[in-house]
Design a protein around this motif. Structure first.
Motif, mmCIF file in Angstrom:
data_model
loop_
_atom_site.group_PDB
_atom_site.id
_atom_site.type_symbol
_atom_site.label_atom_id
_atom_site.label_comp_id
_atom_site.label_asym_id
_atom_site.label_seq_id
_atom_site.Cartn_x
_atom_site.Cartn_y
_atom_site.Cartn_z
ATOM 1 N N PRO A 73 0.988 -1.289 0.102
ATOM 2 C CA PRO A 73 0.158 -0.100 0.133
ATOM 3 C C PRO A 73 0.834 1.308 0.006
ATOM 4 C CG PRO A 73 -0.670 -1.547 1.556
ATOM 5 C CD PRO A 73 0.305 -2.044 1.007
ATOM 6 N N GLU A 74 1.973 1.197 0.677
ATOM 7 C CA GLU A 74 2.921 2.625 0.729
ATOM 8 C C GLU A 74 3.229 2.797 -0.624
ATOM 9 O OE1 GLU A 74 3.416 -0.106 2.296
ATOM 10 O OE2 GLU A 74 3.080 0.165 4.493
ATOM 11 N N LEU A 75 3.740 1.962 -1.372
ATOM 12 C CA LEU A 75 4.328 2.089 -2.654
ATOM 13 C C LEU A 75 3.084 2.647 -3.661
ATOM 14 C CD1 LEU A 75 6.718 2.112 -4.477
ATOM 15 C CD2 LEU A 75 6.614 -0.291 -4.941
ATOM 16 N N GLU A 76 2.232 1.905 -3.255
ATOM 17 C CA GLU A 76 1.082 2.216 -4.335
ATOM 18 C C GLU A 76 0.518 3.575 -4.202
ATOM 19 O OE1 GLU A 76 -2.056 -0.550 -4.029
ATOM 20 O OE2 GLU A 76 -0.777 -2.336 -4.418
ATOM 21 N N ASN A 77 0.526 3.896 -2.965
ATOM 22 C CA ASN A 77 0.012 5.169 -2.610
ATOM 23 C C ASN A 77 1.177 6.542 -3.064
ATOM 24 O OD1 ASN A 77 -2.111 4.337 -1.335
ATOM 25 N ND2 ASN A 77 -1.410 4.500 0.539
ATOM 26 N N LYS A 78 2.205 6.185 -3.070
ATOM 27 C CA LYS A 78 3.516 7.046 -3.539
ATOM 28 C C LYS A 78 3.522 7.148 -4.976
ATOM 29 C CE LYS A 78 8.404 8.173 -3.285
ATOM 30 N NZ LYS A 78 7.911 9.401 -4.078
ATOM 31 N N LEU A 79 3.141 6.108 -5.855
ATOM 32 C CA LEU A 79 2.884 6.234 -7.146
ATOM 33 C C LEU A 79 1.677 6.978 -7.728
ATOM 34 C CD1 LEU A 79 4.049 2.502 -8.227
ATOM 35 C CD2 LEU A 79 5.349 4.463 -8.240
ATOM 36 N N ARG A 80 0.807 6.695 -6.985
ATOM 37 C CA ARG A 80 -0.527 7.216 -7.051
ATOM 38 C C ARG A 80 -0.287 8.914 -6.895
ATOM 39 N NH1 ARG A 80 -3.123 4.352 -4.158
ATOM 40 N NH2 ARG A 80 -3.881 2.916 -5.556
ATOM 41 N N ASN A 89 -0.051 0.624 -12.494
ATOM 42 C CA ASN A 89 -0.836 -0.379 -13.137
ATOM 43 C C ASN A 89 0.065 -1.508 -13.128
ATOM 44 O OD1 ASN A 89 -3.175 0.960 -13.464
ATOM 45 N ND2 ASN A 89 -2.648 1.873 -15.355
ATOM 46 N N THR A 90 1.499 -1.402 -13.478
ATOM 47 C CA THR A 90 2.344 -2.589 -13.805
ATOM 48 C C THR A 90 2.425 -3.311 -12.284
ATOM 49 O OG1 THR A 90 3.474 -1.623 -15.143
ATOM 50 C CG2 THR A 90 4.801 -3.151 -14.209
#
Length: 297
Positions: A73-80, A89-90
């Motif tokens: 979640p932390e990495l996904e939130n940062k990319l978002r 998406n990758t």
């Protein structure tokens, strides 16, 4: 009515000794081919074939493999937050839904047949696929999808097969062909790693299988072969002995043996050149390397 194939077993308990020292800390299955681990190619192929349940037969030291499929979640939130939607998406494509993936421990290295047998309670009484991530297949239509479509017509057991040079047959399970129908062959026997000059054909089995649950019953009954391993080939051959259908399927595509260093390097070149964003620069480099090598000879 034939049951659809929705479960796949991924035997990933091997120690990867041919890739030491890298595999001292990194499971072979998450070693990177271009920018994706080997296992991701197998997962993508399985998804394209309609697989919904993924069963990994693992061993001690494979926790990094399990972590790979978890959410970050932390990495996904940062990319978002950074607006890096393509990378997001990758990353999301590597996530597995809760309940879609299961891990079974193979406590002793007793062969491929034993690894599949370990998953028997999760497979139940329905056809299932077995995929070996070491075998990476480049194909316009993914190999397992081709096999699932063929299996819908034939039923029985279907094994992926390809022609190999006669001097290489002793490294494979080899099919004894009953009737050759082109892309499909009916099989009257299977020989695991026949001694040189004794192979019944040059049609070798590679790491994709669609099997009936009766193969699991055979694994319960057959004896280990030399070396104490339970061979999957023997359990499939038992189906033939009992008069049930077994087919070899000549898939359309190119197979790379990423269980060997040479095969892994060959796959890296092929998959690198297949990527539009890498093709020109990487192709130019390879061209220059070959030119320099030829000039030096």
């Amino acid at each position: 009515m034939k049951k659809r194939v929705t479960k796949a077993v991924f035997p990933v308990a091997g120690m990867g000794t041919r890739f030491l020292p890298a595999t001292k800390s990194v499971p072979k299955e998450i070693m990177t081919l271009v920018d994706r681990p080997l296992v991701q190619y197998a997962i993508d192929e399985a998804r394209a074939a309609g697989i919904k349940e993924f069963i990994f037969v693992t061993a001690r030291g494979k926790s990094a493999l399990e972590d790979y499929f978890d959410h970050l979640p932390e990495l996904e939130n940062k990319l978002r937050k950074d607006g890096k939607d393509e990378l997001l998406n990758t990353l999301k494509a590597t996530n597995m839904d809760s309940g879609a993936i299961a891990y079974i421990r193979q406590h002793k290295a007793l062969g491929l047949g034993h690894a599949v047998w370990c998953a028997r309670r999760l497979i139940g009484n329905e056809p299932f696929a077995v995929m070996l991530p070491d075998d990476v297949i480049a194909a316009e239509k993914p190999c397992l999808q081709q096999m699932v479509e063929a299996h819908a017509e034939t039923g029985g057991c279907v094994v992926a097969a390809m022609e190999v040079p006669n001097d290489k047959t002793s490294s494979y399970g080899v099919l004894d062909i009953d009737q050759d129908m082109g892309s499909m062959v009916s099989v009257k026997g299977m020989v695991e790693k026949p001694p040189a000059g004794t192979a019944p054909s040059n049609l070798a089995v590679i790491g994709r299988y669609i099997l009936t649950p009766k193969v699991l019953q055979n694994l319960n009954q057959i004896k280990p072969s030399a070396g104490g391993e339970l061979q999957l080939t023997d359990a499939i051959a038992e189906e033939i002995r009992k008069g049930r259908d077994v087919y070899g399927f000549r898939f359309r595509g190119e197979r790379f043996d990423c269980g060997s260093k040479a095969g892994f390097l060959q796959a890296t070149v092929a998959f690198g050149l297949a990527r539009p964003e890498l093709r020109e620069e990487f192709g130019q480099y390879l061209h220059e390397m070959l030119a320099m090598r030829n000039a030096a000879q």
